[in-house]
Design a protein around this motif. Structure first.
Motif, mmCIF file in Angstrom:
data_model
loop_
_atom_site.group_PDB
_atom_site.id
_atom_site.type_symbol
_atom_site.label_atom_id
_atom_site.label_comp_id
_atom_site.label_asym_id
_atom_site.label_seq_id
_atom_site.Cartn_x
_atom_site.Cartn_y
_atom_site.Cartn_z
ATOM 1 N N LYS A 300 -1.190 12.768 -0.043
ATOM 2 C CA LYS A 300 -2.167 13.385 0.861
ATOM 3 C C LYS A 300 -2.676 14.702 0.286
ATOM 4 O O LYS A 300 -3.880 15.005 0.339
ATOM 5 N N GLN A 301 -1.773 15.480 -0.277
ATOM 6 C CA GLN A 301 -2.157 16.759 -0.881
ATOM 7 C C GLN A 301 -3.143 16.521 -2.025
ATOM 8 O O GLN A 301 -4.160 17.225 -2.146
ATOM 9 N N LEU A 302 -2.876 15.526 -2.846
ATOM 10 C CA LEU A 302 -3.773 15.191 -3.959
ATOM 11 C C LEU A 302 -5.112 14.674 -3.443
ATOM 12 O O LEU A 302 -6.173 14.970 -4.006
ATOM 13 N N PHE A 303 -5.072 13.881 -2.359
ATOM 14 C CA PHE A 303 -6.275 13.275 -1.801
ATOM 15 C C PHE A 303 -7.294 14.332 -1.384
ATOM 16 O O PHE A 303 -8.503 14.150 -1.555
ATOM 17 N N PHE A 304 -6.805 15.438 -0.856
ATOM 18 C CA PHE A 304 -7.703 16.477 -0.354
ATOM 19 C C PHE A 304 -7.943 17.598 -1.374
ATOM 20 O O PHE A 304 -8.654 18.552 -1.064
ATOM 21 N N CYS A 316 -11.129 13.311 -3.123
ATOM 22 C CA CYS A 316 -11.252 11.953 -2.575
ATOM 23 C C CYS A 316 -11.850 12.005 -1.168
ATOM 24 O O CYS A 316 -12.632 11.135 -0.770
ATOM 25 N N ALA A 317 -11.481 13.059 -0.422
ATOM 26 C CA ALA A 317 -11.948 13.201 0.953
ATOM 27 C C ALA A 317 -13.417 13.582 1.053
ATOM 28 O O ALA A 317 -13.975 13.574 2.156
ATOM 29 N N SER A 318 -14.059 13.899 -0.062
ATOM 30 C CA SER A 318 -15.485 14.229 -0.030
ATOM 31 C C SER A 318 -16.325 13.001 0.311
ATOM 32 O O SER A 318 -17.394 13.115 0.918
ATOM 33 N N CYS A 319 -15.842 11.820 -0.099
ATOM 34 C CA CYS A 319 -16.548 10.573 0.214
ATOM 35 C C CYS A 319 -15.828 9.774 1.300
ATOM 36 O O CYS A 319 -16.463 9.058 2.067
ATOM 37 N N LEU A 415 -0.664 8.223 -9.474
ATOM 38 C CA LEU A 415 -1.359 7.107 -8.825
ATOM 39 C C LEU A 415 -0.516 6.508 -7.699
ATOM 40 O O LEU A 415 -1.050 6.119 -6.652
ATOM 41 N N ARG A 416 0.794 6.447 -7.906
ATOM 42 C CA ARG A 416 1.676 5.938 -6.862
ATOM 43 C C ARG A 416 1.580 6.807 -5.605
ATOM 44 O O ARG A 416 1.562 6.305 -4.473
ATOM 45 N N SER A 417 1.508 8.103 -5.800
ATOM 46 C CA SER A 417 1.441 9.019 -4.661
ATOM 47 C C SER A 417 0.129 8.865 -3.896
ATOM 48 O O SER A 417 0.122 8.766 -2.660
ATOM 49 N N LEU A 418 -0.965 8.851 -4.632
ATOM 50 C CA LEU A 418 -2.269 8.676 -3.987
ATOM 51 C C LEU A 418 -2.333 7.366 -3.209
ATOM 52 O O LEU A 418 -2.763 7.325 -2.048
#
Length: 594
Positions: A300-304, A316-319, A415-418
């Motif tokens: 989640k931290q990486l995603f944002f 990732c959260a931009s789209c 990649l596993r985390s995302l």
């Protein structure tokens, strides 16, 4: 139904009386005998169908025998599809030809089986040579299996799992018309399916509760025979769910364990509608099953975090915007790129066998890598993103806590985390899920909309209940794509097909020209615009497109359109009800307004 049970008991009694040292048959032995005898009946019925067509019998006689053979198949379908899944597809798969993408020639694999015969038989202008050919192929497939059952070793666990899968198959493919798209013989076949499940369960135990539920279920079908008017919501909640719960109770009473082999479904639950009944681990790679909460939090931290982008401005959260159901409201993800496509929602994306609209990758891990590598979307490269994460003291500490066995941040663990975080977004807790769990009620309009979705509107023949995406029940080991004939502009006449070739660009399979993965319709009410090119802005516009017969109904001619070109004849009120139902599939954490 009663006569079928009496016949089975007489056969077992006869066997016991003619044995000098009678040994009680086990439930699995009884089930195997049931399978052998009932499959022999089925094979005889299909052979009779072939004999009729060879004798040039009337269309009515052929149709009558066809329906009889279909009902015979329902008696054995649960076990045939469980033990012979590939053969069952040739007996009763969709009547759609496919290209063999593993062959360089991309040769055509022609559809076979009941649905192919049904297409040829239930038409005003029967092509007799083709009908004879298709019935001959069906008969050959059916007869070839007849001798296989003697050596088949059944287990109690398999028999019970097969009945649960059959019940799901009936709800998702049977009552929707997927199994009988032209003859609309779905309701008699649904009755036969319930009776078959009952007969097999009776070989294990006498359950007055199950006797009562099945009797009421079949009586309900007898009293409601109109395919378009059949109340599927009431049928599922009032009858199917109690049947499922009673099978679960019987299994527990008999102390029969579930199979240890992982499947898409967690059979420890009484029904497939219970929270946690679908297992996202089934759709994950072996290297990333059952991730810890800490791993999901790291993802989640990486995603944002815009650190994954080349310019440190895009995440990732931009789209995939949370309050827009992890999609966005853009026509295309990158407006300046003509090859870009509409951004799909990430909610419930875990329940798929392929990702991206063209299905070019299998796992969310691969999808993440592809997106980070996309210069138009993330403005950088995966190698650069990984290097920046490795140099971050924050992530050095974070990865060490989650993956203490590694000395440095690896590509795989990133990649596993995302992917683990994205899979965590796949809870099935919409209003409609709670309705199935007895925790919510539907309005009259919403309920009518569900019945339309599952029946007259034919939505559920592609967006399968209860996941409402293209992952094919009940095994969920493939996700379908369809050729709809999507236009380049929002017009209803003289339309031109959008030039994006979709899956063909990946597979080079001619039958996949203009094909796109069947997406989820969960959260569809808030993930506008629609289609791969964002051509439609409202659900009403999308439904109108289908109502006209897809591209074929607005002037587009595409030879490989898989969507039936027939008009649905939905009224304005029905479209309103259908839209109301689709809104009940919204995730509760997202807005319910357009």
């Amino acid at each position: 139904m009663r006569n079928l049970l009496i016949l089975i008991n007489l056969l077992f009694l006869f066997t016991a009386c003619n044995n000098s040292t009678p040994k009680p048959l086990t439930a699995t032995e009884k089930t195997q005998h049931f399978l052998k005898t009932q499959y022999a009946v089925f094979a005889t019925d299909v052979k009779a169908l072939q004999n009729l067509v060879l004798k040039n019998s009337s269309a009515n006689a052929l149709k009558k025998q066809f329906k009889k053979a279909r009902l015979s198949y329902k008696n054995v379908e649960s076990l045939v599809t469980f033990y012979y899944p590939e053969a069952s597809k040739t007996i009763n798969g969709a009547a759609i030809d496919k290209n063999d993408v593993h062959e360089t020639s991309r040769k055509v694999e022609e559809a076979t089986g009941f649905q192919k015969v049904e297409e040829e038989l239930f038409t005003d202008a029967i092509n007799k040579p083709e009908l004879q050919k298709q019935i001959g192929i069906l008969n050959g497939i059916v007869q070839s299996l007849k001798d296989d059952f003697s050596n088949l070793e059944l287990t109690d666990s398999n028999v019970f799992e097969a009945q649960k899968l059959q019940l799901l198959r009936m709800m998702s493919l049977g009552i929707t018309g997927f199994d009988s798209p032209v003859a609309f013989h779905s309701l008699p076949e649904t009755k036969a399916t319930l009776q078959s499940i009952h007969a097999i369960m009776a070989l294990y135990t006498n359950s007055t509760q199950l006797d009562s539920i099945i009797a009421k279920s079949t009586a309900y079908i007898d009293q409601n025979t109109d395919f378009n008017l059949f109340d599927r919501a009431t049928f599922i909640v009032t009858y199917c769910i109690p049947v499922s719960k009673e099978i679960h109770t019987i299994q527990k009473q008999l102390q029969i364990k579930n199979n240890p082999t992982p499947t898409a479904l967690n059979f420890n639950n009484p029904t497939v509608f219970d929270e946690g009944a679908f297992d996202v681990n089934f759709f994950a790679p072996a290297s990333n099953k059952n991730p810890s909460d800490a791993q999901k939090d790291l993802g989640k931290q990486l995603f944002f975090d815009p650190i994954l982008s080349g310019n440190n401005k895009v995440s990732c959260a931009s789209c995939h915007i949370p309050d827009q159901a992890y999609a966005d409201h853009k026509t295309k993800a990158v407006e300046s790129n003509s090859l870009s496509r509409n951004t799909p929602t990430l909610l419930q994306s875990a329940y798929q066998n392929v990702l991206f609209l063209d299905g070019r990758v299998t796992y969310l891990e691969d999808q993440a890598r592809n997106v980070i590598n996309n210069k138009d979307e993330m403005h950088g490269s995966f190698a650069n993103a990984l290097a920046k994460v490795k140099n971050s003291t924050v992530y050095q500490s974070g990865f060490k806590k989650v993956f203490p066995e590694t000395t440095e941040i690896s590509e795989q663990n990133l990649l596993r985390s995302l992917a683990s975080y994205v899979r965590s977004l796949s809870k099935l807790d919409a209003k409609f899920d709670n309705y199935l769990r007895g925790k919510a009620t539907l309005t009259t309009s919403e309920k009518n909309g569900f019945n339309l979705y599952m029946g007259k509107a034919k939505c559920a023949t592609c967006h399968f209940f209860p996941l409402f995406n293209g992952s094919v029940p009940p095994f969920y080991n493939e996700t379908e794509s369809e050729v709809l004939g999507v236009p380049s502009r929002n017009v209803t006449a003289n339309a031109v097909i959008d030039p994006d070739m979709g899956e063909f660009l990946i597979t080079k399979a001619p039958l996949k020209k203009y094909a796109f993965k069947t997406p989820t319709v969960r959260n569809a009410a808030i993930t506008f615009p629609y289609m791969h090119n964002g051509v439609y802005n409202t659900l009403e516009e999308v439904i109108d497109f289908y109502n006209r017969g897809g591209g074929a109904g607005i002037g587009i001619t595409v030879d490989n359109q898989t969507l039936p070109p027939d008009e649905l004849h939905l009224t304005k009120e029905e479209i309103k009800d259908l839209t109301a139902f689709l809104k009940t599939l919204n995730n509760p954490l997202t807005p319910r307004k357009h």
